[in-house]
Design a protein around this motif. Structure first.
Motif, PDB file in Angstrom:
ATOM      1  N   LEU A   1       0.834  -1.205   0.000  1.00 13.03           N
ATOM      2  CA  LEU A   1       0.000   0.000   0.000  1.00 13.03           C
ATOM      3  C   LEU A   1       0.864   1.247   0.000  1.00 13.03           C
ATOM      4  O   LEU A   1       0.612   2.202  -0.737  1.00 13.03           O
ATOM      5  CB  LEU A   1      -0.925  -0.016   1.218  1.00 13.03           C
ATOM      6  N   TRP A   2       1.906   1.257   0.836  1.00 14.57           N
ATOM      7  CA  TRP A   2       2.830   2.393   0.856  1.00 14.57           C
ATOM      8  C   TRP A   2       3.677   2.435  -0.410  1.00 14.57           C
ATOM      9  O   TRP A   2       4.094   3.503  -0.834  1.00 14.57           O
ATOM     10  CB  TRP A   2       3.723   2.330   2.085  1.00 14.57           C
ATOM     11  N   LEU A   3       3.935   1.286  -1.015  1.00  9.98           N
ATOM     12  CA  LEU A   3       4.690   1.267  -2.272  1.00  9.98           C
ATOM     13  C   LEU A   3       3.942   2.034  -3.356  1.00  9.98           C
ATOM     14  O   LEU A   3       4.559   2.792  -4.124  1.00  9.98           O
ATOM     15  CB  LEU A   3       4.943  -0.176  -2.709  1.00  9.98           C
ATOM     16  N   ILE A   4       2.654   1.822  -3.452  1.00 15.09           N
ATOM     17  CA  ILE A   4       1.862   2.529  -4.469  1.00 15.09           C
ATOM     18  C   ILE A   4       1.979   4.036  -4.273  1.00 15.09           C
ATOM     19  O   ILE A   4       2.212   4.792  -5.225  1.00 15.09           O
ATOM     20  CB  ILE A   4       0.396   2.070  -4.403  1.00 15.09           C
ATOM     21  N   ALA A   5       1.841   4.481  -3.018  1.00 17.94           N
ATOM     22  CA  ALA A   5       1.983   5.909  -2.737  1.00 17.94           C
ATOM     23  C   ALA A   5       3.404   6.380  -2.996  1.00 17.94           C
ATOM     24  O   ALA A   5       3.626   7.496  -3.490  1.00 17.94           O
ATOM     25  CB  ALA A   5       1.580   6.206  -1.291  1.00 17.94           C
ATOM     26  N   GLY A   6       4.390   5.541  -2.668  1.00 16.85           N
ATOM     27  CA  GLY A   6       5.785   5.903  -2.884  1.00 16.85           C
ATOM     28  C   GLY A   6       6.128   6.053  -4.349  1.00 16.85           C
ATOM     29  O   GLY A   6       6.888   6.948  -4.734  1.00 16.85           O
ATOM     30  N   LEU A   7       5.585   5.179  -5.196  1.00 21.12           N
ATOM     31  CA  LEU A   7       5.808   5.309  -6.632  1.00 21.12           C
ATOM     32  C   LEU A   7       5.221   6.611  -7.157  1.00 21.12           C
ATOM     33  O   LEU A   7       5.839   7.305  -7.982  1.00 21.12           O
ATOM     34  CB  LEU A   7       5.186   4.119  -7.359  1.00 21.12           C
ATOM     35  N   TYR A   8       4.046   6.954  -6.674  1.00 26.28           N
ATOM     36  CA  TYR A   8       3.414   8.199  -7.112  1.00 26.28           C
ATOM     37  C   TYR A   8       4.258   9.397  -6.705  1.00 26.28           C
ATOM     38  O   TYR A   8       4.511  10.303  -7.510  1.00 26.28           O
ATOM     39  CB  TYR A   8       2.018   8.303  -6.512  1.00 26.28           C
ATOM     40  N   ARG A   9       4.737   9.410  -5.463  1.00 28.20           N
ATOM     41  CA  ARG A   9       5.512  10.554  -4.990  1.00 28.20           C
ATOM     42  C   ARG A   9       6.895  10.612  -5.628  1.00 28.20           C
ATOM     43  O   ARG A   9       7.461  11.678  -5.788  1.00 28.20           O
ATOM     44  CB  ARG A   9       5.630  10.505  -3.466  1.00 28.20           C
ATOM     45  N   ALA A  10       7.443   9.451  -5.993  1.00 32.80           N
ATOM     46  CA  ALA A  10       8.786   9.442  -6.583  1.00 32.80           C
ATOM     47  C   ALA A  10       8.810  10.076  -7.959  1.00 32.80           C
ATOM     48  O   ALA A  10       9.842  10.608  -8.387  1.00 32.80           O
ATOM     49  CB  ALA A  10       9.316   8.011  -6.653  1.00 32.80           C
ATOM     50  N   VAL A  11       7.692  10.021  -8.674  1.00 28.30           N
ATOM     51  CA  VAL A  11       7.658  10.582 -10.031  1.00 28.30           C
ATOM     52  C   VAL A  11       7.026  11.960 -10.067  1.00 28.30           C
ATOM     53  O   VAL A  11       6.965  12.586 -11.129  1.00 28.30           O
ATOM     54  CB  VAL A  11       6.879   9.641 -10.984  1.00 28.30           C
ATOM     55  N   GLN A  12       6.571  12.473  -8.902  1.00 29.43           N
ATOM     56  CA  GLN A  12       5.970  13.793  -8.834  1.00 29.43           C
ATOM     57  C   GLN A  12       7.017  14.842  -8.486  1.00 29.43           C
ATOM     58  O   GLN A  12       8.002  14.549  -7.800  1.00 29.43           O
ATOM     59  CB  GLN A  12       4.855  13.825  -7.787  1.00 29.43           C
ATOM     60  N   PRO A  13       6.850  16.080  -8.926  1.00 33.90           N
ATOM     61  CA  PRO A  13       7.752  17.151  -8.498  1.00 33.90           C
ATOM     62  C   PRO A  13       7.677  17.311  -6.988  1.00 33.90           C
ATOM     63  O   PRO A  13       6.671  17.003  -6.349  1.00 33.90           O
ATOM     64  CB  PRO A  13       7.201  18.405  -9.212  1.00 33.90           C
ATOM     65  N   ALA A  14       8.785  17.799  -6.407  1.00 41.28           N
ATOM     66  CA  ALA A  14       8.855  17.960  -4.957  1.00 41.28           C
ATOM     67  C   ALA A  14       7.772  18.915  -4.489  1.00 41.28           C
ATOM     68  O   ALA A  14       7.512  19.953  -5.099  1.00 41.28           O
ATOM     69  CB  ALA A  14      10.221  18.480  -4.544  1.00 41.28           C
ATOM     70  N   ASN A  15       7.131  18.554  -3.404  1.00 41.00           N
ATOM     71  CA  ASN A  15       6.081  19.385  -2.818  1.00 41.00           C
ATOM     72  C   ASN A  15       6.665  20.205  -1.679  1.00 41.00           C
ATOM     73  O   ASN A  15       7.078  19.644  -0.671  1.00 41.00           O
ATOM     74  CB  ASN A  15       4.947  18.502  -2.303  1.00 41.00           C
ATOM     75  N   PRO A  16       6.722  21.522  -1.800  1.00 42.74           N
ATOM     76  CA  PRO A  16       7.347  22.324  -0.773  1.00 42.74           C
ATOM     77  C   PRO A  16       6.502  22.472   0.471  1.00 42.74           C
ATOM     78  O   PRO A  16       6.957  22.991   1.470  1.00 42.74           O
ATOM     79  CB  PRO A  16       7.532  23.677  -1.466  1.00 42.74           C
ATOM     80  N   VAL A  17       5.257  22.024   0.439  1.00 45.58           N
ATOM     81  CA  VAL A  17       4.395  22.206   1.600  1.00 45.58           C
ATOM     82  C   VAL A  17       4.816  21.232   2.683  1.00 45.58           C
ATOM     83  O   VAL A  17       4.924  20.032   2.455  1.00 45.58           O
ATOM     84  CB  VAL A  17       2.918  21.966   1.211  1.00 45.58           C
ATOM     85  N   ALA A  18       5.025  21.729   3.859  1.00 41.18           N
ATOM     86  CA  ALA A  18       5.433  20.879   4.976  1.00 41.18           C
ATOM     87  C   ALA A  18       4.280  19.982   5.379  1.00 41.18           C
ATOM     88  O   ALA A  18       3.119  20.366   5.368  1.00 41.18           O
ATOM     89  CB  ALA A  18       5.874  21.733   6.166  1.00 41.18           C
ATOM     90  N   THR A  19       4.620  18.782   5.747  1.00 39.90           N
ATOM     91  CA  THR A  19       3.586  17.827   6.135  1.00 39.90           C
ATOM     92  C   THR A  19       3.310  17.849   7.624  1.00 39.90           C
ATOM     93  O   THR A  19       2.317  17.313   8.065  1.00 39.90           O
ATOM     94  CB  THR A  19       4.010  16.406   5.730  1.00 39.90           C
ATOM     95  N   GLY A  20       4.209  18.399   8.391  1.00 41.39           N
ATOM     96  CA  GLY A  20       3.922  18.603   9.792  1.00 41.39           C
ATOM     97  C   GLY A  20       4.049  17.385  10.666  1.00 41.39           C
ATOM     98  O   GLY A  20       3.297  17.226  11.611  1.00 41.39           O
TER      99      GLY A  20
END
Length: 603
Positions: free
Chosen positions: A283-302
């Motif tokens: 489940l985290w792999l799917i999210a990780g693949l999505y984030r790995a190919v997305q531009p960096a998000n400067p918004v802090a996650t907190g």
């Protein structure tokens, strides 16, 4: 600016030590060698040790050039430590998996320890760390080479030149070890991943010559040759074209480009295997693949440690993990031969991507993912229970036990919701995985007869008469070859245990020899019940059975020493035995010629 990067803690190290101890070593030797591969590879290792020839792998005295020799060497050493048993056969894989996990654990926290824990408790790594096969060794070599490449460049960027040079040497040693572990794929996977990485890294892509100078390709090539050449050079010199034809042409190029070895699969073959083999971390792999190919998000996650997953070195590590995951997935998806274990080298990099998403998700997203992961573990538990019951119908499925076990898995999994640190929540989920390992290993006595013919080998040891031949009717099992070397012959010209599929050949063999021990699938019992012989059932083991066939009339002719002698360990020519059993000329081809001069005796 002070360095607030978290350091590896003793608690994280304790988590990994506990996970590896339970996941890879608990009850390691309490399941008989499974399928054709485990006992076959173990027998090759035993023959290497007993012959004292560490250069030429043999099976039944015939050269065995399917795979390189590293696993056989390590098995041979392991046999000397713990004996010729399941522990000795599987110990190299368990150690290799442990080293892979510990290597991930040394990476920059929090990604490294989290990815290491996910790797140690993923079903795929759990399965192949406990298997006497080549996959765990290859995964260690590929992971080491890929990560050493990354760490070397990172050390060079920080002007730690001596450390960068030493790590670079480790990179080339790992490439050579990969060649020894499983052939050219040990070179293709890491170099393919690194090629993608270079293309995706802007500064390396703009200045390729700078990267090339850092890699020292001439020195590195010599180092790879020195490591891999320990076996490849002398074996090519000694065996020449027969080795090249079987090892490189047949088992590399033809295995990849064709279905010669009968392991087909669709292009998407590995997608469901990876998703199931990484539960609940897929489940985290799917999210990780999505984030790995997305531009960096400067918004802090907190949340804690979020800043440590968005720095430049962490980004480069995630980019490398993406390449390390995609390369074997693409490579083997287009291979003509497909087996589940081929994709194991992608698991450590999949875990890095999953760990990245673990620390990048917002608080609410993280809680939602934890709930899904807990449900995934519940599904895994239910699947294991139902599969165990289906495989072994004699195991009564207690509704009360089933319900209480599912409730316990759910409660422990949801306990991760209350963890203050994400690593603590991850460890609580990992504890559920380890609990499933403990439960599954407790089922080994019930499962063993369904997956291994080892229980029949004890009957063979007690019941086999001197010079009595053991054959296999419509099945291929190597376990008796390993467990009963004094009573089981291996192998014919195709390097298979003595197999007979024709009842007429069985009849001729029984008439000639008088008696015959036969291992057969239980569904074939009616085929073996005939008037020409008496079938005496000696025992059953799951779907297999062992019987003695006794001729109703005296044998046509007495057994001669050439056709009736039981050979020790199957390490002497079996031409006459196989011809007597099968009724055909089964002399091996020149490239598979026998190397023995006589029996070697018991270990």
């Amino acid at each position: 600016m002070p360095d607030d990067t978290p350091r590896p803690s003793r608690l994280d190290a304790a988590y990994l030590a506990l996970a590896c101890g339970i996941a890879f070593f608990w009850q390691l030797g309490n399941l008989g060698l499974v399928g054709p591969d485990e006992p076959r590879y173990a027998q090759v290792a035993r023959e290497i040790w007993q012959r004292g020839d560490w250069l030429t792998p043999t099976l039944g005295g015939a050269t065995w050039f399917e795979k390189p020799a590293l696993l056989y060497w390590l098995m041979g050493l392991s046999f000397q430590l713990v004996g010729f048993n399941e522990w000795g056969a599987r110990l190299p894989s368990a150690v290799a998996a442990t080293l892979t996990v510990l290597l991930l654990g040394t990476l920059r926290p929090p990604l490294g320890p989290a990815a290491a824990l996910m790797t140690a408790t993923s079903p795929m790594m759990l399965a192949f760390a406990r298997a006497a096969t080549f996959e765990a060794l290859l995964t260690l070599a590929v992971t080491t080479a890929t990560l050493a490449f990354h760490l070397s460049f990172e050390a060079a960027r920080q002007a730690r030149l001596t450390q960068a040079r030493l790590i670079l040497y480790l990179f080339y040693v790992a490439l050579g070890s990969g060649l020894l572990a499983k052939g050219l794929v040990g070179l293709v996977l890491p170099l393919g991943s690194l090629l993608f990485y270079l293309l995706l890294t802007p500064d390396l892509r703009r200045e390729p010559w700078k990267a090339l100078r850092h890699l020292r390709p001439l020195t590195g090539s010599l180092l790879v040759l020195a490591v891999a050449g320990l076996w490849y050079i002398p074996v090519i010199v000694q065996h020449g074209w027969p080795f090249i034809e079987e090892f490189f042409i047949a088992h590399h190029f033809q295995r990849f480009t064709s279905n010669r070895f009968h392991h087909p699969g669709p292009v998407y073959y590995y997608l469901p295997i990876l998703l199931a083999g990484l539960l609940p971390w897929s489940l985290w792999l799917i999210a990780g693949l999505y984030r790995a190919v997305q531009p960096a998000n400067p918004v802090a996650t907190g949340h804690e440690n979020s800043q440590n997953t968005s720095t430049d070195d962490a980004k480069s590590l995630i980019r490398l993990a993406l390449c390390g995951f995609v390369t074997p997935l693409l490579f083997f998806s287009f291979s003509g031969s497909k087996l589940p274990g081929y994709i194991l080298p992608a698991v450590p990099f999949a875990a890095l991507l999953a760990a990245h998403s673990l620390y990048c998700l917002s608080g609410r997203q993280h809680l939602f993912w934890l709930c899904l992961a807990s449900l995934g573990q519940l599904g895994l538990y239910i699947g294991l229970q139902l599969a165990t019951h289906k495989i072994s119908p004699e195991k009564v499925l207690s509704g009360r036990e089933f319900f209480l076990g599912g409730l316990l898995v759910t409660v422990l999994g949801l306990g991760a919701l209350h963890a203050r640190r994400r690593m603590s929540g991850l460890f609580r989920l990992a504890l559920v995985q380890l609990g499933l390992v403990l439960w599954l290993t407790a089922q080994f006595p019930v499962l063993e007869p369904q997956f291994s013919t080892k229980p029949l080998t004890a009957i063979i040891a007690r019941q086999a008469q001197p010079a009595e031949l053991v054959v296999f009717f419509r099945c291929r099992e190597y376990a008796p070859v390993f467990y009963n070397p004094d009573h089981t012959t291996c192998c014919d010209a195709a390097r298979e245990p003595n197999q007979i599929s024709d009842p007429a050949t069985i009849a001729a063999t029984v008439a000639r020899r008088g008696t015959l021990l036969v291992i057969f699938p239980q569904r074939e019992r009616s085929t073996l019940e005939a008037e020409m012989w008496t079938l005496h059932l000696l025992g059953t083991s799951g779907r297999f059975a062992l019987a003695r066939l006794t001729a109703t009339a005296p044998p046509d002719q007495p057994d001669s020493p050439e056709t009736g002698e039981v050979r020790h360990h199957g390490l002497v020519p079996q031409h006459d035995i196989v011809q007597d059993a099968v009724g055909a000329d089964m002399h091996p081809t020149p490239q598979n010629r026998r190397l023995d001069d006589g029996p070697l005796g018991n270990p």
